[in-house]
Write an enzyme that holds these catalytic residues in place. Structure first.
Site, short mmCIF file in Angstrom:
data_model
loop_
_atom_site.label_atom_id
_atom_site.label_comp_id
_atom_site.label_asym_id
_atom_site.label_seq_id
_atom_site.Cartn_x
_atom_site.Cartn_y
_atom_site.Cartn_z
N SER A 274 0.83 -1.21 0.00
CA SER A 274 0.00 0.00 0.00
C SER A 274 0.86 1.25 0.00
O SER A 274 1.59 1.54 0.95
CB SER A 274 -0.93 0.02 1.22
OG SER A 274 -1.48 1.32 1.34
N GLY B 43 -9.30 4.54 6.28
CA GLY B 43 -9.02 5.98 6.31
C GLY B 43 -7.60 6.35 6.67
O GLY B 43 -7.14 7.42 6.31
N PHE B 44 -6.91 5.48 7.39
CA PHE B 44 -5.56 5.83 7.86
C PHE B 44 -4.66 4.61 7.85
O PHE B 44 -5.12 3.51 8.14
CB PHE B 44 -5.61 6.37 9.30
CG PHE B 44 -6.54 7.53 9.47
CD1 PHE B 44 -6.11 8.82 9.20
CD2 PHE B 44 -7.85 7.33 9.87
CE1 PHE B 44 -6.98 9.90 9.32
CE2 PHE B 44 -8.73 8.40 9.99
CZ PHE B 44 -8.29 9.69 9.73
N GLY B 45 -3.39 4.84 7.55
CA GLY B 45 -2.40 3.79 7.72
C GLY B 45 -1.95 3.72 9.17
O GLY B 45 -2.27 4.60 9.97
N GLY C 80 -3.15 -2.94 9.38
CA GLY C 80 -2.45 -3.48 10.55
C GLY C 80 -1.74 -4.79 10.30
O GLY C 80 -1.51 -5.56 11.24
N SER D 252 2.39 0.45 6.24
CA SER D 252 3.51 0.76 7.14
C SER D 252 4.43 -0.43 7.36
O SER D 252 5.62 -0.24 7.60
CB SER D 252 3.03 1.32 8.49
OG SER D 252 1.70 1.16 8.69
N ASP E 123 -4.66 3.32 -2.65
CA ASP E 123 -5.76 3.75 -1.77
C ASP E 123 -6.29 5.11 -2.19
O ASP E 123 -5.65 6.14 -1.95
CB ASP E 123 -5.25 3.86 -0.32
CG ASP E 123 -5.10 2.51 0.34
OD1 ASP E 123 -6.08 1.75 0.37
OD2 ASP E 123 -3.99 2.22 0.83
N HIS F 231 -0.97 -1.60 -3.99
CA HIS F 231 -2.31 -1.28 -3.48
C HIS F 231 -2.47 0.23 -3.49
O HIS F 231 -1.73 0.96 -2.84
CB HIS F 231 -2.43 -1.85 -2.06
CG HIS F 231 -3.77 -1.69 -1.42
ND1 HIS F 231 -4.83 -2.54 -1.65
CD2 HIS F 231 -4.22 -0.76 -0.55
CE1 HIS F 231 -5.87 -2.15 -0.93
NE2 HIS F 231 -5.54 -1.07 -0.26
N ASP G 294 -6.77 -5.94 4.73
CA ASP G 294 -6.13 -4.62 4.68
C ASP G 294 -6.21 -3.91 6.02
O ASP G 294 -7.30 -3.62 6.52
CB ASP G 294 -6.88 -3.80 3.61
CG ASP G 294 -6.27 -2.45 3.32
OD1 ASP G 294 -5.17 -2.16 3.83
OD2 ASP G 294 -6.91 -1.68 2.56
C1 DX5 Z 1 -6.49 2.08 5.27
C2 DX5 Z 1 -6.00 1.71 3.89
C3 DX5 Z 1 -4.88 0.79 3.93
C4 DX5 Z 1 -3.65 1.33 4.60
C5 DX5 Z 1 -3.08 0.19 5.37
O1 DX5 Z 1 -7.68 2.71 5.20
O2 DX5 Z 1 -7.03 1.12 3.13
O3 DX5 Z 1 -4.57 0.23 2.66
O4 DX5 Z 1 -2.68 1.83 3.73
O5 DX5 Z 1 -2.02 0.66 6.10
P1 DX5 Z 1 -1.28 -0.18 7.22
O6 DX5 Z 1 -0.72 -1.39 6.55
O7 DX5 Z 1 -0.27 0.79 7.68
O8 DX5 Z 1 -2.30 -0.51 8.27
ZN ZN Z 2 -6.48 -0.01 1.33
#
Ligand code: DX5
Ligand code: ZN
Length: 221
Positions: A7, A141-143, A176, A197, A34, A32, A174
């Protein structure tokens, strides 16, 4: 062999081209992508002005994740030469069956993402029409968020549903996902994992990808 989708939400956007090249040559099976619209999820990530510039750089196909309301309005923009999957959210799709068919009509594979609170059985009546189910193991919404453990049960349920129905979808997950928990995730039923991440925020992204590859070897599809 399990698949890895890197991602780019956690990539360095100032050198996006290099980052996607690195992920592809480092062993990711997919990039991926986003796409966030600031409505379905709080923030805006990037749109097709950016992704059009990425075409041809990654050597591996894209797995596009549309975190957008009315996703049908954006499908054409992301059906690039590099796109293999276009994934829409169940929670954002008013006419899911039509949208899934439309994606296939463009020669792309479709996918349905399920938020953590969504029961996978809502897919019962479209189960034969789906190429990928994306289990959200964080709220989208967030990594960098923490993996929600009940997602493991959802993976097993999707496996069971696939066996019972004879459907052919790929099970992806997808949020964590890191080398440290990936083995349990593949064992619970994932064919593919997304990591942002876990790859791009690692000290050595290529080493992190190699770890993922090692774990994915021999597991799932
Ligand atoms: C979250 C995104 C993910 C995100 C995952 O809303 O859809 O694709 O990039 O990030 P990590 O792997 O850091 O949880
Ligand atoms: Zn995603």
């Amino acid at each position: 062999m399990g698949k890895i989708s890197a991602s780019i939400l956690s990539a360095d956007f100032m050198k996006l081209g290099d980052e996607i090249e690195l992920a592809g040559s480092g062993g990711a099976d997919y990039i991926h992508v986003d796409v966030m619209d600031g409505v379905f999820v709080p923030l805006i990530s990037f749109g097709s002005f950016v992704t059009d510039r990425m075409v041809g750089r990654s050597r591996v196909p894209w797995d596009v994740h549309l975190m957008a309301v009315e996703p049908e309005r954006h499908i054409d923009d992301f059906a690039t030469d590099d796109t293999e999957y276009i994934v829409v959210h169940y929670e954002a799709s008013r006419h899911l069956h039509r949208t899934l068919e439309y994606i296939r009509s463009l020669g792309k594979k479709n996918g349905v993402a399920l938020n953590p609170a969504t029961d996978p059985r809502v897919l019962d009546y479209v189960i034969g029409d789906i190429d990928q189910v994306l289990v959200m193991s964080v709220n989208p919404g967030f990594g960098g968020q923490k993996f929600i453990p009940s997602s493991l049960r959802k993976l097993s349920e999707l496996r069971r549903m696939r066996e019972e129905s004879g459907a052919g979808y790929v099970i992806n997950i997808d949020g964590g996902v890191y080398p440290g928990n990936a083995a349990g995730i593949f064992d619970a039923g994932a064919d593919m994992v997304v990591s942002g991440s876990g790859i791009f925020a690692a000290d050595d992204p290529v080493a992190a990808l190699a770890e993922f590859r090692e774990i994915a070897g021999g597991r799932a599809r």
